[in-house]
Write a protein that holds these residues in place. Structure first.
Motif, short mmCIF file in Angstrom:
data_model
loop_
_atom_site.label_atom_id
_atom_site.label_comp_id
_atom_site.label_asym_id
_atom_site.label_seq_id
_atom_site.Cartn_x
_atom_site.Cartn_y
_atom_site.Cartn_z
N ILE A 1 0.88 -1.17 0.00
CA ILE A 1 0.00 0.00 0.00
C ILE A 1 0.92 1.22 0.00
N THR B 1 -2.47 -5.96 4.92
CA THR B 1 -2.58 -5.56 3.51
C THR B 1 -3.72 -6.28 2.78
N LEU C 1 -6.90 -4.21 1.28
CA LEU C 1 -7.13 -4.22 -0.17
C LEU C 1 -8.50 -4.81 -0.49
N SER C 2 -8.90 -5.83 0.26
CA SER C 2 -10.21 -6.45 0.01
C SER C 2 -11.35 -5.53 0.40
N ALA D 1 -3.98 0.31 -3.65
CA ALA D 1 -2.57 -0.05 -3.45
C ALA D 1 -1.65 1.09 -3.83
#
Length: 158
Positions: A21, A133, A137-138, A143
């Motif tokens: 990220i 992470t 992200l989900s 990112a």
């Protein structure tokens, strides 16, 4: 024959320290840079003069970075929030003890303390931070940044 350049880096930033990220990686780079500054001052025997200011920057920036991570964790209901926050609190306590040792007790920064901070930061990034992470992200955190980070804008690079 290849000759290695001498470096004052305690920690070298590399892909293994990336959490994937960009904004968080940029913040981690600042922490790495501050530890490298502290190491360079110590190696140059300027620790007594430079360490207090570097430690203040390290403390301030560590708190800012941890507040960002913890806010994201609360916002996205990260399941390991309490444990992660506890590890953050312990590092802040350790850096405050280090500042007290240097500023109040007027003791030099030892390489053992520098290596403790290096180990803690690298393990924390590579293990604890790397775990959040996929979760972030989900949940829709990007990112990469489409525009300069707040840190880059603050420093006039954006």
């Amino acid at each position: 024959m290849h000759v290695l350049a001498q470096t004052n880096e305690l920690i070298r930033w590399g892909p293994e320290l990336s959490v994937g990220i960009e904004e968080i990686d940029n913040q981690h780079r600042v922490l790495v840079d501050l530890l490298n500054d502290l190491n360079a001052a110590t190696l140059a025997h300027h620790g007594a003069q430079e360490a207090p200011q570097i430690l203040e920057k390290l403390i301030d920036y560590t708190r800012i970075h941890f507040a960002v991570e913890e806010s994201l964790m609360r916002l996205f209901d990260y399941p390991d929030y309490e444990s992660h926050k506890d590890s953050h609190d312990k590092l802040v306590e350790e850096v405050l003890r280090l500042r007290h040792r240097v500023v109040v007790e007027r003791k030099p920064i030892t390489f053992e303390l520098l290596h403790f901070l290096k180990k803690w930061l690298t393990i924390h990034i590579m293990e604890s931070d790397a775990h959040y992470t996929p979760y972030f992200l989900s949940r829709g955190i990007a990112a990469t940044n489409r525009k300069p980070s707040w840190w880059e804008r603050l420093r006039g690079r954006g």
